[in-house]
Design a protein around this motif. Structure first.
Motif, PDB file in Angstrom:
ATOM      1  N   ASP A  22      -3.344  -4.078  -2.088  1.00  0.00           N
ATOM      2  CA  ASP A  22      -2.509  -4.676  -1.044  1.00  0.00           C
ATOM      3  C   ASP A  22      -3.277  -5.755  -0.306  1.00  0.00           C
ATOM      4  OD1 ASP A  22      -0.291  -4.994   0.676  1.00  0.00           O
ATOM      5  OD2 ASP A  22      -1.196  -3.658   2.144  1.00  0.00           O
ATOM      6  N   ALA A  23      -4.553  -5.507  -0.030  1.00  0.00           N
ATOM      7  CA  ALA A  23      -5.385  -6.509   0.648  1.00  0.00           C
ATOM      8  C   ALA A  23      -5.522  -7.774  -0.200  1.00  0.00           C
ATOM      9  CB  ALA A  23      -6.763  -5.919   0.964  1.00  0.00           C
ATOM     10  N   LEU A  24      -5.671  -7.588  -1.504  1.00  0.00           N
ATOM     11  CA  LEU A  24      -5.725  -8.754  -2.394  1.00  0.00           C
ATOM     12  C   LEU A  24      -4.394  -9.507  -2.370  1.00  0.00           C
ATOM     13  CD1 LEU A  24      -7.549  -7.351  -5.567  1.00  0.00           C
ATOM     14  CD2 LEU A  24      -8.446  -9.012  -3.923  1.00  0.00           C
ATOM     15  N   GLY A  25      -3.295  -8.747  -2.375  1.00  0.00           N
ATOM     16  CA  GLY A  25      -1.975  -9.367  -2.398  1.00  0.00           C
ATOM     17  C   GLY A  25      -1.668 -10.169  -1.154  1.00  0.00           C
ATOM     18  N   THR A  26      -2.229  -9.771  -0.021  1.00  0.00           N
ATOM     19  CA  THR A  26      -2.011 -10.504   1.236  1.00  0.00           C
ATOM     20  C   THR A  26      -3.142 -11.485   1.511  1.00  0.00           C
ATOM     21  OG1 THR A  26      -3.069  -8.691   2.474  1.00  0.00           O
ATOM     22  CG2 THR A  26      -0.670  -8.622   2.247  1.00  0.00           C
ATOM     23  N   LYS A  27      -4.002 -11.671   0.500  1.00  0.00           N
ATOM     24  CA  LYS A  27      -5.132 -12.616   0.574  1.00  0.00           C
ATOM     25  C   LYS A  27      -6.127 -12.256   1.680  1.00  0.00           C
ATOM     26  CE  LYS A  27      -2.372 -16.405  -1.317  1.00  0.00           C
ATOM     27  NZ  LYS A  27      -2.765 -16.082  -2.689  1.00  0.00           N
TER      28      LYS A  27
ATOM     29  N   ALA B 263       0.813  -1.224   0.000  1.00  0.00           N
ATOM     30  CA  ALA B 263       0.000   0.000   0.000  1.00  0.00           C
ATOM     31  C   ALA B 263       0.845   1.271   0.000  1.00  0.00           C
ATOM     32  CB  ALA B 263      -0.941  -0.001   1.206  1.00  0.00           C
ATOM     33  N   VAL B 264       1.863   1.333   0.846  1.00  0.00           N
ATOM     34  CA  VAL B 264       2.637   2.570   0.988  1.00  0.00           C
ATOM     35  C   VAL B 264       3.492   2.829  -0.245  1.00  0.00           C
ATOM     36  CG1 VAL B 264       4.427   3.752   2.311  1.00  0.00           C
ATOM     37  CG2 VAL B 264       2.678   2.427   3.500  1.00  0.00           C
ATOM     38  N   GLU B 265       4.319   1.848  -0.630  1.00  0.00           N
ATOM     39  CA  GLU B 265       5.182   2.050  -1.789  1.00  0.00           C
ATOM     40  C   GLU B 265       4.360   2.172  -3.068  1.00  0.00           C
ATOM     41  OE1 GLU B 265       9.179   0.201  -3.955  1.00  0.00           O
ATOM     42  OE2 GLU B 265       8.101  -0.987  -2.443  1.00  0.00           O
ATOM     43  N   GLY B 266       3.299   1.373  -3.179  1.00  0.00           N
ATOM     44  CA  GLY B 266       2.439   1.450  -4.362  1.00  0.00           C
ATOM     45  C   GLY B 266       1.811   2.829  -4.508  1.00  0.00           C
ATOM     46  N   THR B 267       1.405   3.417  -3.371  1.00  0.00           N
ATOM     47  CA  THR B 267       0.828   4.763  -3.398  1.00  0.00           C
ATOM     48  C   THR B 267       1.856   5.792  -3.853  1.00  0.00           C
ATOM     49  OG1 THR B 267      -0.785   4.280  -1.658  1.00  0.00           O
ATOM     50  CG2 THR B 267      -0.188   6.591  -1.975  1.00  0.00           C
ATOM     51  N   LEU B 268       3.054   5.723  -3.279  1.00  0.00           N
ATOM     52  CA  LEU B 268       4.100   6.693  -3.623  1.00  0.00           C
ATOM     53  C   LEU B 268       4.495   6.593  -5.097  1.00  0.00           C
ATOM     54  CD1 LEU B 268       6.400   6.381  -0.467  1.00  0.00           C
ATOM     55  CD2 LEU B 268       4.816   8.243  -1.026  1.00  0.00           C
ATOM     56  N   LEU B 269       4.647   5.373  -5.617  1.00  0.00           N
ATOM     57  CA  LEU B 269       5.012   5.187  -7.018  1.00  0.00           C
ATOM     58  C   LEU B 269       3.909   5.671  -7.950  1.00  0.00           C
ATOM     59  CD1 LEU B 269       6.656   1.637  -6.829  1.00  0.00           C
ATOM     60  CD2 LEU B 269       7.835   3.807  -7.235  1.00  0.00           C
ATOM     61  N   SER B 270       2.666   5.359  -7.595  1.00  0.00           N
ATOM     62  CA  SER B 270       1.529   5.759  -8.437  1.00  0.00           C
ATOM     63  C   SER B 270       1.385   7.274  -8.486  1.00  0.00           C
ATOM     64  CB  SER B 270       0.225   5.128  -7.911  1.00  0.00           C
ATOM     65  OG  SER B 270       0.268   3.718  -7.988  1.00  0.00           O
ATOM     66  N   ILE B 271       1.486   7.922  -7.326  1.00  0.00           N
ATOM     67  CA  ILE B 271       1.333   9.374  -7.275  1.00  0.00           C
ATOM     68  C   ILE B 271       2.491  10.061  -8.004  1.00  0.00           C
ATOM     69  CG2 ILE B 271       1.388  11.377  -5.736  1.00  0.00           C
ATOM     70  CD1 ILE B 271      -0.249   9.736  -3.746  1.00  0.00           C
ATOM     71  N   ALA B 272       3.708   9.546  -7.812  1.00  0.00           N
ATOM     72  CA  ALA B 272       4.869  10.147  -8.483  1.00  0.00           C
ATOM     73  C   ALA B 272       4.735  10.033  -9.997  1.00  0.00           C
ATOM     74  CB  ALA B 272       6.155   9.463  -8.016  1.00  0.00           C
ATOM     75  N   GLY B 273       4.365   8.849 -10.491  1.00  0.00           N
ATOM     76  CA  GLY B 273       4.198   8.656 -11.934  1.00  0.00           C
ATOM     77  C   GLY B 273       3.089   9.518 -12.496  1.00  0.00           C
TER      78      GLY B 273
END
Length: 230
Positions: free
Chosen positions: A188-193, A85-95
């Motif tokens: 992230d919730a999907l990724g951690t099942k 969630a955290v890194e995905g958010t930062l990468l998405s917002i930056a891109g």
């Protein structure tokens, strides 16, 4: 360069942009969406590539924002799934911020002709009130922060206004946080099942997006009515 030559040159560049956009969308857009729609495969690729995968992902998001007709939500969900969630958010917002800045700069150079490459006249007219509104900067931020609103359209249209570049950078970065966070947390919730949590997050996101669209449409109609009353 006289006026006629400048117009012809601009028209030629716009046609070139349109051809490139259509070609790239056809050749790369579909495969990208297929890749992103397979989150498990995407996460395996991320684990194999390490940090270089972050740069590639940001490039994909930038590409998505510039082309505009490719939806951004699958990228954000995949980011949450693969990066957390955290890194995905930062990468998405930056891109997304970099992509928005590029489109903003291109529109400042080529004007309305470029905006019409990606958006219908009806969609463009729906946000024209932002060009003359006294509270334009605040409205841009508020609309950006509402999940479900057409942020790529706003990014393109902002280039037609006189909104200062630093203000737009702040708006397009901060304004995307709420909608990106909901998507990456769900991914992230999907990724951690954690499927129950994922269902709750996506149900909440759907409800907020539906409400956001209603608010956005109400804002557009209010300003459209005020414009006709003048």
């Amino acid at each position: 360069m006289n006026g006629d030559k400048r117009k012809k040159r601009t028209a030629g560049l716009l046609v070139l942009v349109m051809v490139i956009a259509v070609a790239v969308g056809a050749l790369v857009g579909k495969p990208l969406m297929g890749w992103i729609s397979n989150p498990e495969g995407f996460r395996s690729w991320v684990e194999a590539k390490g940090w270089s995968s972050r740069l590639v992902f940001m490039g994909m998001v930038i590409f998505q924002v510039i082309l505009a007709f490719i939806p951004g939500e699958p990228f954000e969900i995949a980011a949450g799934y693969a990066f957390g969630a955290v890194e995905g958010t930062l990468l998405s917002i930056a891109g997304a911020a970099v992509g928005s800045i590029i489109t903003f700069s291109l529109v400042r150079r080529f004007g309305m002709g470029l905006v019409r490459v990606f958006f219908s006249e009806e969609k463009i007219n729906s946000v024209k009130f932002l060009k003359t509104s006294n509270a334009r900067n605040i409205l841009f931020l508020v609309i950006y922060m509402i999940p479900g609103t057409p942020k790529d359209l706003l990014g393109y249209f902002a280039g037609l206004t006189d909104i200062p570049f630093p203000v737009f950078c702040l708006v397009c970065t901060l304004g995307r946080i709420p909608s990106v966070v909901t998507s990456t947390v769900g991914g992230d919730a999907l990724g951690t099942k954690s499927y129950r949590a994922a269902i709750l997050v996506f149900a909440f996101t759907f409800a907020i997006s539906a409400l956001g669209l209603m608010i956005y449409n109400a804002i557009c109609k209010k300003h459209e009515g005020a414009r006709h009353d003048k």
